[in-house]
Motif scaffolding. Structure first.
Motif, PDB file in Angstrom:
ATOM      1  N   TYR A   1       0.878  -1.173   0.000  1.00 11.57           N
ATOM      2  CA  TYR A   1       0.000   0.000   0.000  1.00 11.57           C
ATOM      3  C   TYR A   1       0.913   1.220   0.000  1.00 11.57           C
ATOM      4  O   TYR A   1       1.804   1.335   0.851  1.00 11.57           O
ATOM      5  CB  TYR A   1      -0.876  -0.029   1.256  1.00 11.57           C
ATOM      6  N   PRO A   2       0.746   2.134  -0.952  1.00  7.77           N
ATOM      7  CA  PRO A   2       1.710   3.247  -1.070  1.00  7.77           C
ATOM      8  C   PRO A   2       1.504   4.297   0.007  1.00  7.77           C
ATOM      9  O   PRO A   2       0.378   4.698   0.275  1.00  7.77           O
ATOM     10  CB  PRO A   2       1.409   3.831  -2.449  1.00  7.77           C
ATOM     11  N   LYS A   3       2.591   4.714   0.619  1.00  4.30           N
ATOM     12  CA  LYS A   3       2.485   5.791   1.605  1.00  4.30           C
ATOM     13  C   LYS A   3       2.488   7.162   0.943  1.00  4.30           C
ATOM     14  O   LYS A   3       2.085   8.152   1.559  1.00  4.30           O
ATOM     15  CB  LYS A   3       3.578   5.690   2.664  1.00  4.30           C
ATOM     16  N   ASN A   4       2.917   7.235  -0.289  1.00  5.37           N
ATOM     17  CA  ASN A   4       3.021   8.521  -0.972  1.00  5.37           C
ATOM     18  C   ASN A   4       1.973   8.660  -2.071  1.00  5.37           C
ATOM     19  O   ASN A   4       1.724   7.730  -2.834  1.00  5.37           O
ATOM     20  CB  ASN A   4       4.413   8.680  -1.591  1.00  5.37           C
TER      21      ASN A   4
ATOM     22  N   LYS B   1       1.316  15.243   0.636  1.00  3.36           N
ATOM     23  CA  LYS B   1       0.814  14.093  -0.127  1.00  3.36           C
ATOM     24  C   LYS B   1       1.544  12.807   0.263  1.00  3.36           C
ATOM     25  O   LYS B   1       1.058  11.717  -0.020  1.00  3.36           O
ATOM     26  CB  LYS B   1       0.902  14.351  -1.627  1.00  3.36           C
ATOM     27  N   ASN B   2       2.673  12.938   0.912  1.00  4.12           N
ATOM     28  CA  ASN B   2       3.467  11.760   1.257  1.00  4.12           C
ATOM     29  C   ASN B   2       3.447  11.484   2.762  1.00  4.12           C
ATOM     30  O   ASN B   2       3.580  12.395   3.561  1.00  4.12           O
ATOM     31  CB  ASN B   2       4.911  11.952   0.799  1.00  4.12           C
TER      32      ASN B   2
ATOM     33  N   ARG C   1      -5.611   4.622   7.653  1.00  2.00           N
ATOM     34  CA  ARG C   1      -4.590   4.676   6.596  1.00  2.00           C
ATOM     35  C   ARG C   1      -3.189   4.640   7.216  1.00  2.00           C
ATOM     36  O   ARG C   1      -2.296   3.949   6.717  1.00  2.00           O
ATOM     37  CB  ARG C   1      -4.775   5.948   5.766  1.00  2.00           C
TER      38      ARG C   1
ATOM     39  N   ILE D   1       0.052   2.067   6.593  1.00  3.08           N
ATOM     40  CA  ILE D   1       1.396   2.525   6.223  1.00  3.08           C
ATOM     41  C   ILE D   1       2.438   1.980   7.212  1.00  3.08           C
ATOM     42  O   ILE D   1       3.484   1.475   6.804  1.00  3.08           O
ATOM     43  CB  ILE D   1       1.435   4.072   6.167  1.00  3.08           C
TER      44      ILE D   1
ATOM     45  N   GLU E   1       3.036  -1.708   6.646  1.00  3.84           N
ATOM     46  CA  GLU E   1       3.797  -1.969   5.418  1.00  3.84           C
ATOM     47  C   GLU E   1       5.275  -1.662   5.587  1.00  3.84           C
ATOM     48  O   GLU E   1       6.104  -2.154   4.831  1.00  3.84           O
ATOM     49  CB  GLU E   1       3.247  -1.131   4.256  1.00  3.84           C
TER      50      GLU E   1
END
Lengths: 335, 335, 335, 335
Positions: free
Chosen positions: A146-149, B148-149, B235, B239, B242
């Motif tokens: 799952y992308p953090k960015n 965004k990150n 969310r 993160i 992951e």
């Protein structure tokens, strides 16, 4: 189809989409830095991207081109036999182009055009994604971390195209490809088919045909990416606004599909939707839902009404005075 | 305070917190790459960080040290006069250390220790954050771009410390600093004050004192950062998982404070909470809420019960067999 | 199935579930007042319920009985022909019971038992829901108004049952019914099949078999209802806690299925899950995901670990000392 | 205020609001059945309501009247002494009306009018809410059960009124009441003060003055209620749409305040906002944020632009052709 016949289930799902962009670097920035997609390959003028939840290696091909638009739309079949059956059925309509060797990430495919001229293909063999160590998820059932960015889009959801004659294209999609009809907008007591939404799978719609008010052919209305939760749509809107990317409409809730979404323009000019919720269709005898002038209203259940540009703007752009959206975004300025 | 007296409002809010870490690079990675904070300055063995919603230039100082723990806790006063008044009041208790020149981002401050020995300071003058062009928000009222990150924590919310004698420290905080009491855990029919939660502002609590089961002094229980929405907590948990960062407890809902949260350990070993919701207190005569053995139960309203390590583990770590948490995280392995 | 054969797609989706309850009034209160379901019919000792998004008239039958448990599990076929084909295939295994007239809301069905003894049926004809005026949605494509009262579950999602021999039941479900295998928990290097998750549709799983640690037959582990958003799970947890309904585990995130959920006990004693997110499977060659002792861990991705009762407690209850959950709920007291 | 003076903190928070309605039964249905508020008392032509999170017994008084509008706006002071101080300060401006016995739920108050003529009052003594058994929360720190029915608004957040001269009313509110200025819309290079947002507490704004484009006096723009999460705003929009209640704008995100919201009209005609997020202000030297024609834009950060009715419509309604909103709601038809 006759009342004793069983439905065709040869197409399994929308496979991938090729978008054309006159600004490949900026478009790539949009899909990777902003939306959080991953580049898995590059060949010639194309980059191949994936979203973190895609099982296939790639679901978005981004190709440099003179103008924006959709390059082709690809469907995965349920089996090798289904691929052969659908290729023969398409060939019989005279719309076939022929067999091609597979592109990056998938095997041989059969190319054709829909009646409106959009390039499509069907294929079965595809390369399943195997994440490199640094992108491997801590979940065994998730193909990639799952992308953090960035926004963190999960998968390609659907594509909506414009066409001159919705009925003709809808009939091709349902009769020849075997897609199931989900919703329609029919005006003038059913005489005017404004749009039809279809799917090969449980996804609400994977393909929409909407009438092209400029009477052009082969144009793209939007490409849609799925996020997992309504809150991710809201977060995405914050991110796009902070990076001066034009949001054309939404966050709002569609009446058709019940989805929660917004539309933006990627820097190449293509309309991209961030999309979630809505409903899935499992019933084998689902009755298509038909909206008319009154029941459709502004096309939204709540939230921002769709602006004129939503009808007038598509890619490739046809240059005339009245179609121009008036975005507040700096990125889109030079379009 | 007598019944005709008006309450002290000299402390305006929790200003900033200094965390000590034996692994400064990994800790910095945690707060910036994972949580999305920004480094605004570096001096000596310290880095100064901020969250995107902080009005002050910096609210977290991260300092290399032999062990983990809290360096100091700083309070901003409501005015220059309030700073003088509080300094005199503290001095009168014998806990004062003295005036110091300001640290990075703020003016002169008065240093002191709470009865348990935690270093604290009060100050008024501070440098308001002015974002550089690339970090400037498209919102005039947001000090910095929404990131965004990473997780995207918005602000420092509160700090919880352990102490030998909760009553003594709570009295200092309410009587001398003027914090307002919000909630308490009192066992044995009120004879045992297990914990007290206090605030100088409308924030539910900015400072908590909880009894140190190891009878040590000056230790940190956790440092808490605010996100705007419950979905951002979920969310964030994705993160952290992951990236192999240990989540000790939650996502769950506290009964005390009603907040939705989870606890992780940053690589230096300090417990960090991601936190949202709960309630704000505006009533001038808010009645502190007291929980006992029965009403407190497991300490959560729903979700994961708090594990033993939640009681036993704090920073700096006291080496003994029974306190060790058993995280599944690789990052924390060498602790 | 041989490598050239195409997969069976005769079952379209999980149709409905019958739960047995010794406390019909309290169970009805739970499903209607608390979860927001609607009663659409009553016959004999049974009430027929629906969730607002169900296309069928009813998906939950609640029947008064001496003990809790699952009455039967019903599958809708893709066509009348598919119904005949599956009935013949089941009959050939010796597990068939025979054709029956349809129950409230659906036509004739073929009854059978799975190898573990759970009653099941397949049917095709069903009554589509037509909402009365006061329940008609303002959305043409929603069968019933989104409920303003209660949790607002959208649809029946899946059912999980216990059995003595997972492999045997899984083989029946995949080979005879044609369900697709999605995930498995295999211990002892694959020698011990602890659980298998299967689906006839794009839904992640509609049926799970998990080994019964008490070596009983025909028991229910849980019945699961879908909500549209993670925030609705959190809101549901608040509502259940406010009404003294026992939450056994969660809100947490499964690793298997990636879903966000919690488990409660309805007053009759059956475990009920509130469930959302996770993923849908469209790929025709999806590779089942296999978890072992290490990768499965506590069975959650984050959040509350599953308690012992999650393994020990099922319905009907087998009276012994060690299985009893210790709920804090008043409603469940007399069980 | 001079540079050496300390700020006035005599007003603690917005206490309650009285709305006038020509349709008391329908308005009551809106606030209770739809929004989930509770009636705690009735006297004469008035009903007294509360939201589940309010510490006071009542925060909304709903009074039958010939037309819609705001009856009065009440502020709670920080102490009895503060009440006396503020009463004297108001009296000195000539805007005082005088002391009155307390209304339902609170003690004696001092009545006055703001320069535009809106009735206001200040008071200190108030009755804390003690829930009856069936409404008692399972959380000790929550005054009332979280409601399972309806939207579930948590508390009164703020009130926005129209006036002829924003500067004059803003000066009264900041200088005489001691409210703090948070944001402003200033057009024509600062010559035209379109609106000012103020607060007595950490809440972003409790009172807004916006210019009345019809040059009337004493009108209400909107009354705003808080929910805890963005997802609750989305759920509320679904509920209102299902019950044919007009949503005028949103769900959208304000640029001013950063809040996520939508506006509806309650059946009596008053505009009611469902509102969450945004930010809290703790800094003693917060710099008011000033928006001009360009930076304010459409007044939204993303989502639906505000329609003309947002400027033209207020209560009481002034009858003329161009102000009428065109709601699609049946409830509002007869207005």
């Amino acid at each position: 189809m006759g009342e004793h016949e069983e439905p065709i289930q040869d197409i399994a799902h929308l496979g991938h989409v090729e978008l054309l962009t006159p600004r490949p670097d900026e478009s790539l920035w949009y899909f990777t830095d902003i939306l959080g997609m991953e580049v898995v390959g590059e060949e010639g003028q194309s980059a191949y991207l994936r979203a973190y939840g895609d099982y296939a290696t790639t679901t978005l091909k981004l190709t440099e081109s003179d103008g924006a638009g959709v390059g082709h739309i690809a469907w995965r079949t349920a089996s090798p036999q289904a691929l052969e059956r659908r290729a023969r059925a398409i060939e019989a309509t005279g719309l076939g182009i022929g067999w091609m060797n597979g592109d990056f990430g998938h095997g041989k495919c059969y190319r054709f055009r829909d009646p409106d001229g959009h390039a499509m293909e069907i294929y079965y063999d595809e390369e399943r994604y195997r994440a490199p160590e640094h992108l491997r998820s801590t979940l065994l059932n998730l193909p990639m971390k799952y992308p953090k960015n960035g926004v963190g889009v999960r998968k390609t959801d659907h594509v909506a195209v414009l066409c001159k004659d919705v009925a003709k294209n809808r009939e091709f999609a349902t009769n020849t490809l075997g897609l199931k009809l989900r919703e329609q907008v029919m005006y003038e007591n059913g005489a005017a088919e404004i749009g039809s939404w279809m799917s090969s799978s449980a996804v609400h719609h994977e393909l929409a045909y909407v009438v092209d008010v400029k009477n052009a052919s082969g144009r793209l209305h939007h490409y849609s990416l799925w996020v997992d939760d309504q809150a991710e749509v809201l977060r995405a809107a914050n991110i796009l606004r902070e990076h001066d990317i034009f949001i054309e409409a939404g966050p709002s809730k569609h009446n058709n599909s019940q989805a929660f979404y917004f539309y933006s323009y990627e820097p190449g000019g293509n309309r991209v939707e961030i999309y979630t919720s809505g409903f899935f269709v499992l019933a084998p005898d689902f009755e298509p839902v038909v909206w008319n002038e009154e029941t459709r209203g502004t096309g939204v259940y709540w939230g921002a009404a769709l602006p004129d540009s939503f009808l007038n703007y598509a890619t490739p752009v046809i240059k005339d005075a009245d179609e121009a959206p008036k975005p507040d975004a700096k990125v889109i300025d030079a379009l």
